[in-house]
Every structure is written in structure tokens, then in C-alpha cells.
Scaffold this active site. Structure first.
Site, PDB file in Angstrom:
ATOM      1  CD  GLU A 146      45.643   4.248  17.441  1.00 37.25           C
ATOM      2  OE1 GLU A 146      45.083   5.068  16.456  1.00 37.25           O
ATOM      3  OE2 GLU A 146      44.643   4.622  18.562  1.00 37.25           O
ATOM      4  CD  GLU A 150      46.708   0.621  14.922  1.00 37.53           C
ATOM      5  OE1 GLU A 150      45.682   1.343  13.986  1.00 37.53           O
ATOM      6  OE2 GLU A 150      46.925   0.351  15.981  1.00 37.53           O
TER       7      GLU A 150
END
Length: 658
Positions: free
Chosen positions: A198, A279
Site C-alpha cells: 500500500e 486483500e
């Protein structure tokens, strides 16, 4: 049914008589490996055979190792072919230059044999997706980075800055040799490795993507022998597009909504590569003071999972089992709205596919149903039967029998003097000069207090909560309503003042500061990571106080187990104190929970092990206690209570999450 599924099903019709093989027998018959996981074209291939990756997130450091195999079997029985895990740098390097991979003999050491975990995954017929850090987010303190980094006043985490790059490389150089031979290309289970996590959501304003840093991480993985494994990064493409990516490294997606846009952008950015949702969020996590336990409808969850698979995308369900952020390891978020700083509860139940304690949920049944529709190896590779759930027990209530008052507790801790004003806990000269990472720090001084009242002012903010005592008497009140977090003693209070009782005499003034958590997600300039009193001076009647004695209250297991000075309990003390109870177990221990609803705020330990924080402000009111932490015979429960203690320890066989 996607094109990969239909093509592979057709090819499998040729495999008459090969029913019942394991994943490894199918993808590496005879143990022969000719090719790694490859992400090219519309589908992934493993050893030159097409594979739809069906994975579940399971953090080995959040589940007691005695339950690793049981949990892995539950993943495999659901129809998954892979398990994904992060690696926690701050657990594996608890002090600068000291590494723990299960052999350090400390409280968390049994949880840290990551090599054994990866090997066990292979034994249970699962491949492994490895996310080694150095940053993991994960609602974990400081995103998994060690707090000793904060001793560098110029620290720029997750950049090419040498002060970060050097310790990060040193960690990889210690971690990766434990795992390098466990890659699929060497006959092991690791098929893919994350380079950064991220990163598109992180960068500094003038440089949202530190390319040199990303390349440094990739090159370190290569230098440590991982060059043949598939590398990937993960972000939310609809928001970050290719920020956080590295040329040539597979981009993947994190989300639980806006599926069409995320997958469309991902395909636009790399049209010649298969889709992977690293995810797919199965639920969400809980913050203190939020009022409710976060949940997500099982129906909506299963619809989204099916939609992902209909797009011919591989998927990792985050989390499949959340587990527990034991001790002080839960992280925090910064928010643009109240309460601005949002620390996480110790339970990481996550409303996941398996509960915090590993029990089956409705989502588990739905996963089995959905995967059965799309798994191209159905009927070729058999899924084992799900293991039975473990027994849960509400042990008899245990009366509190003993107490240690605050002065006696402090006498068993080291102290440090300063004449330059209070300093943050990370700068204390302890833990091999790594500073204090977690817990509480108490600052005390002697100061003249004018009658009838004096004024205490803390410039800047408290990081993160403070109680003030004058001559041993607490004069601050506990949290009672949302406005409190902007008042004196709480994280939102800026330059706040407190009236102190005065008598034209010198008094002992103490400030007990709790580190509630370091932020694990967001941009670096929003981080408030150093803990204690450090943003500005402390003044009494406008006079700056520079002389302080500081006590680090880390509550390590060796201290909790060796506490002395107990006296008989006759009721809650009016100041922070340590309380003790004992529960006798006559048979093999079973899982249970401590019900802390009638206590105030603090931390609970069982046989010296830190279960985590409790706070009657909620939402969570229980602490999960896995059976392997108990023993037949006497079990000691120790509680550090900051406000008001109950007279007993209550056990329950079900959690209270809101």
C-alpha cells in the site's frame, strides 16, 4: 465461469484416475519443479500449469503456535490452496540488533518461528504468499516497524533515507536466510513475495513514490536469493493507480467495494498480466470508543467473493482468521474527524471467516460453497474434512486476593533523571539503547504549589493519555464522554491546563502517560509516533519544570512474574495499582475469555503473558485466553488497573465484542 476455469476443466478430463492427489502432487509430480509462479497472460501458471490462487490471510504471530496446524487445516478444508502471512519486524527484532525467530526465550518467542509456520503450511498442502515487510500495516503497532527507529530525529521511514534503509536491510538479511530454501522453486511452499505494501497511500507530499526505496527492497530480496519467486505490490488501483508500483513487478489490488473500477484500472495498467486481489477484506477491525463491533454481511461478502472469481481473478481473503494483537501490539489510525487518533482494540476478530478463537462462521460455509463453483481442481485434488471446533469454557470466577500499590510497583522499576524536561519513551537508555517501545511511562517531580490552586500546563499534546497524581492522589478523571478526548490528559488536547490542589508547599507531581498505539497506516507527516511527553515543556504556574524522574513501565513477563510487595486485597485503590487472582484448573485447559466489563482500564496478564488491553469504554469487553497459555493447577491472573478495580476475575465461554 471464466475462460481459465473452462480451459483447465477440459484439460483435467484427461487426468482420469488421478483423483485424490494433493496440490503438491498435482503441481509438482514426483517433486519435480521446472518453473515458478508466473504472472503472464490471462492466468497464473505454477510449474507450467494454470493455477487459480485461492488464499486466506493468517498471521502466525496472532495465533498461538499450538493452533497453527488446526487453523491451516481449516483453511485447506475450505477449498483454499494458499495461505498468506505478513512478517512482523518489530517482533522479530525486539531490540536493535537482537533477533528472535523463536529461540530468544521471551514471551512472544514461541509465536516467532516463521520457518516452522511456512513448513507446516506445506505439510498441510498449502502454498504460501509471503509479505515480509519491512512495513506491513496490519493494524499492528507502527505498521510492524521497530520503535527504535524513532530515536533518529530525522527518521524518514519507508524511504531511501539511510537511517531507515540500513536497519531494514539488516532485518531482511537476518530474516530471509531462514526462508530462502522454502521457495517453490526449491521444493518449498513460497510462491510469491510482496515487495511493498500500500505504498501508493503513503508517500511524502513532494514525492509520493520513492523509486529508489522500492528498488532497494526488490534488490535486497534478489540478493537474498528470492529472485526466482514472483514479486508483487498491493494497493487500491481505483485510488492510487500505479503509485507504489515497480516496473516489471506485478501490481495487485486491495478492496472490499468498487470491484469493477479496481479490477478495470488494474487491467488497464497491466493488460498482459492476470488479476490478483491480494486483500479482499472479509470484515473490518475495531477502534476503542467506536461503540460497536465492525461487521460485514455474510451475504454481501459471498456475493463479492463470487464476483471476484467471475472476473477470472485470483484472491486472498484478508483476513481468513484475524486472531489477536496480544500485548501492546495493536496499532492505530489517524482520522480527519473525531477522535482524530483511533487506537485499535486487542481483539483482531475482524468479523473474518474464522473467529478470533478459530471457530467457524457463516462466512466459512459460504466460502466453501463459492469456491466449489470455481475451483478448477475440484474432483482432482480432494479437500480434507474440516477439523472440529475447540471446546470453550467459562471457568469459575476467581476472587482478587492481592494488590501492589503504585509506589511499590515503581520501586521495582529502573528510573532515569533528566534536567532538560521530560523526554519521549523511545529515547530512554534501556533495552540495549533501543529505548522503551510499549507500555506506560511515569514522570515525577517535586514542585511548589501555591494555595489554594496551582496550574499544570502541558504544551503540545500528550501521547496518548495521562493521569496526574499530586502526593499520590489521582486528580484526573477517566474518560466518560466523547468530548473528553479534547480535554486535558487526552490525545486531542493541545496546550491544555489542569488545576492542581495547592497549599503553599512543595508537592510530588506525577504524570502517568500511556502509549495507546503507534499509527500503522497513512502518510508520514500525519504520524504522531513518539510516545510520552515530548512536544513541549511542562509548566506549573507558568514556570517550566525541567527536573524529572522517569519510570518506564514496560510490563515484560519477567517483571510481572517476579513482582513482590503484595498485600491483601480489601477493595480497589484510588490510584493505578496491580491486582492478582488465581484460578485452579483440574483438567486439561480449554480456551476461555476474561470478561473485564466491571473493571476500568488497563492490561491483563495470565501466567505472565500479556493478553492485551481492556477498557470499559468499549466496544470490546473481553480478552481472549487460548488454552496453551493455561496449565493444570494454579494459574495466576495479574491486572494493571488504572482507575477502578473489580473484586473478581470473571471468565466467559463467548466473547463480548460490543
Amino acid at each position: 465461469m471464466g475462460p481459465f476455469v473452462s480451459v483447465l476443466l477440459a484439460s483435467l478430463l484427461l487426468l482420469q484416475g488421478s483423483e485424490g492427489v494433493s496440490l503438491y502432487e498435482y503441481y509438482a509430480p514426483g517433486g519435480v519443479v521446472e518453473a515458478p509462479l508466473v504472472a503472464q497472460g490471462e492466468v497464473f501458471t505454477l510449474n507450467n500449469k494454470e493455477i487459480l490462487i485461492l488464499s486466506g490471510a493468517f498471521h502466525y504471530f496472532r495465533v498461538h503456535p499450538a493452533y497453527w496446524r488446526d487453523t491451516l487445516r481449516k483453511l485447506r478444508a475450505a477449498g483454499l490452496n494458499a495461505v498468506e502471512t505478513y512478517v512482523s519486524w518489530n517482533l522479530h527484532e525486539p531490540r536493535e540488533g537482537v533477533y528472535d525467530f523463536g529461540d530468544l526465550g521471551e514471551s512472544m518467542s514461541p509465536f516467532l518461528d516463521v520457518r516452522a509456520f511456512v513448513q507446516m503450511a506445506q505439510e498441510e498442502d498449502l502454498f504460501v504468499i509471503l509479505r515480509p515487510g519491512p512495513y506491513i500495516c496490519s493494524e499492528w503497532d507502527f505498521g510492524g516497524m521497530p520503535s527504535y527507529l524513532l530515536r533518529d530525529h530525522n527518521m524518514q521511514v519507508r524511504t531511501y533515507y539511510e537511517g531507515f534503509r540500513t536497519p531494514a536491510a539488516r532485518f531482511f538479511d537476518h530474516l530471509l536466510p531462514h526462508l530462502v530454501d522454502l521457495q517453490f522453486v526449491h521444493g518449498g511452499p513460497i510462491i510469491a513475495v510482496q515487495v511493498e505494501n500500500e505504498y501508493g497511500h503513503f508517500g511524502y507530499d513532494d514525492d509520493p513514490r520513492d523509486t529508489l526505496y522500492l528498488e532497494f527492497l526488490r534488490d535486497n530480496l534478489v540478493d537474498n536469493g528470492f529472485g526466482e519467486s514472483l514479486f508483487f505490490t498491493s494497493d487500491t488501483p481505483a485510488q492510487t493507480r500505479d503509485l507504489g508500483s515497480i516496473p516489471g513487478v506485478l501490481m495487485t489490488a486491495n478492496f472490499n467495494s468498487n470491484l469493477e473500477e479496481n479490477l478495470s484500472v488494474l487491467k488497464e495498467l497491466q493488460p498482459d498480466r492476470p488479476l490478483l486481489v491480494t486483500e479482499f477484506w472479509t470484515g473490518w477491525f475495531d477502534h476503542w470508543l467506536s461503540g460497536v463491533h465492525a461487521t460485514w454481511s455474510p451475504t454481501k461478502f459471498s456475493e463479492m467473493l463470487e464476483d471476484i472469481l467471475q472476473h477470472n481473478a485470483s484472491v486472498n481473503m484478508y483476513m481468513f482468521i484475524g486472531g489477536t494483537s496480544f500485548g501492546f501490539m495493536a496499532g492505530a489510525n489517524t482520522l480527519d474527524v473525531w477522535p482524530h487518533f483511533a487506537p485499535d482494540v486487542s481483539s483482531y476478530d475482524y468479523d473474518a471467516v474464522l473467529t478470533e478463537a478459530g471457530d467457524y462462521t457463516e462466512k466459512y460455509s459460504l466460502v466453501k460453497e463459492v469456491l466449489a463453483k470455481f475451483n478448477p481442481l475440484g474432483g482432482i485434488v480432494d479437500d480434507p474434512e474440516p477439523p472440529p471446533e475447540r471446546t470453550k469454557v467459562a471457568y469459575p470466577t476467581a476472587p482478587v486476593t492481592d494488590v501492589i500499590d503504585l509506589p511499590t510497583l515503581l520501586s521495582q522499576h529502573p528510573s532515569f533523571e533528566t534536567s532538560e524536561g521530560p523526554i519521549n519513551m523511545e529515547l530512554l537508555p534501556i533495552n540495549n539503547q533501543s529505548g522503551q517501545s510499549y507500555g506506560y511511562i511515569l514522570y515525577t517531580t517535586n514542585a511548589y504549589l501555591a494555595a489554594p490552586n496551582a496550574t499544570l500546563k502541558i504544551r503540545g499534546h500528550v501521547r496518548d493519555m495521562a493521569q496526574v497524581l499530586v502526593d499520590g492522589e489521582v486528580i484526573t478523571k477517566p474518560y466518560s464522554n466523547p468530548l473528553d478526548v479534547s480535554a486535558f490528559g487526552f490525545w486531542n488536547g493541545l496546550d491544555k491546563e489542569l488545576s492542581l490542589p495547592g497549599g503553599d508547599a512543595v508537592a510530588e507531581v506525577s504524570i502517568l502517560v500511556e502509549n495507546l498505539a503507534r499509527v500503522n497506516y497513512g502518510q508520514p507527516h500525519k504520524y504522531h509516533q513518539k510516545k510520552g511527553l515530548w512536544e513541549g515543556p511542562v509548566l506549573i504556574d507558568d514556570l517550566q519544570i525541567n527536573e524529572w524522574i522517569m519510570y518506564p513501565l514496560e510490563f515484560k513477563a519477567e517483571l510481572v512474574n517476579s513482582l513482590t510487595g503484595w498485600s491483601s486485597f480489601s477493595g480497589s485503590l484510588d490510584t493505578p495499582a496491580v491486582y492478582r487472582a488465581s484460578v485452579d484448573i483440574s483438567e486439561e485447559p480449554q480456551d476461555t475469555w476474561l470478561d473485564m466489563s466491571t473493571w476500568g482500564k488497563g492490561v491483563a496478564f495470565v501466567n505472565g503473558f500479556n493478553l492485551g488491553r481492556y477498557w470499559n469504554a468499549g466496544p470490546t469487553k473481553t480478552l481472549y485466553l487460548p488454552a496453551p497459555l493455561l496449565q493444570e493447577g494454579a494459574n495466576e491472573v495479574v491486572v494493571f488497573e488504572q482507575y477502578t478495580a473489580a473484586s473478581e476475575i470473571v471468565f466467559t465461554d463467548v466473547p463480548i465484542l460490543s
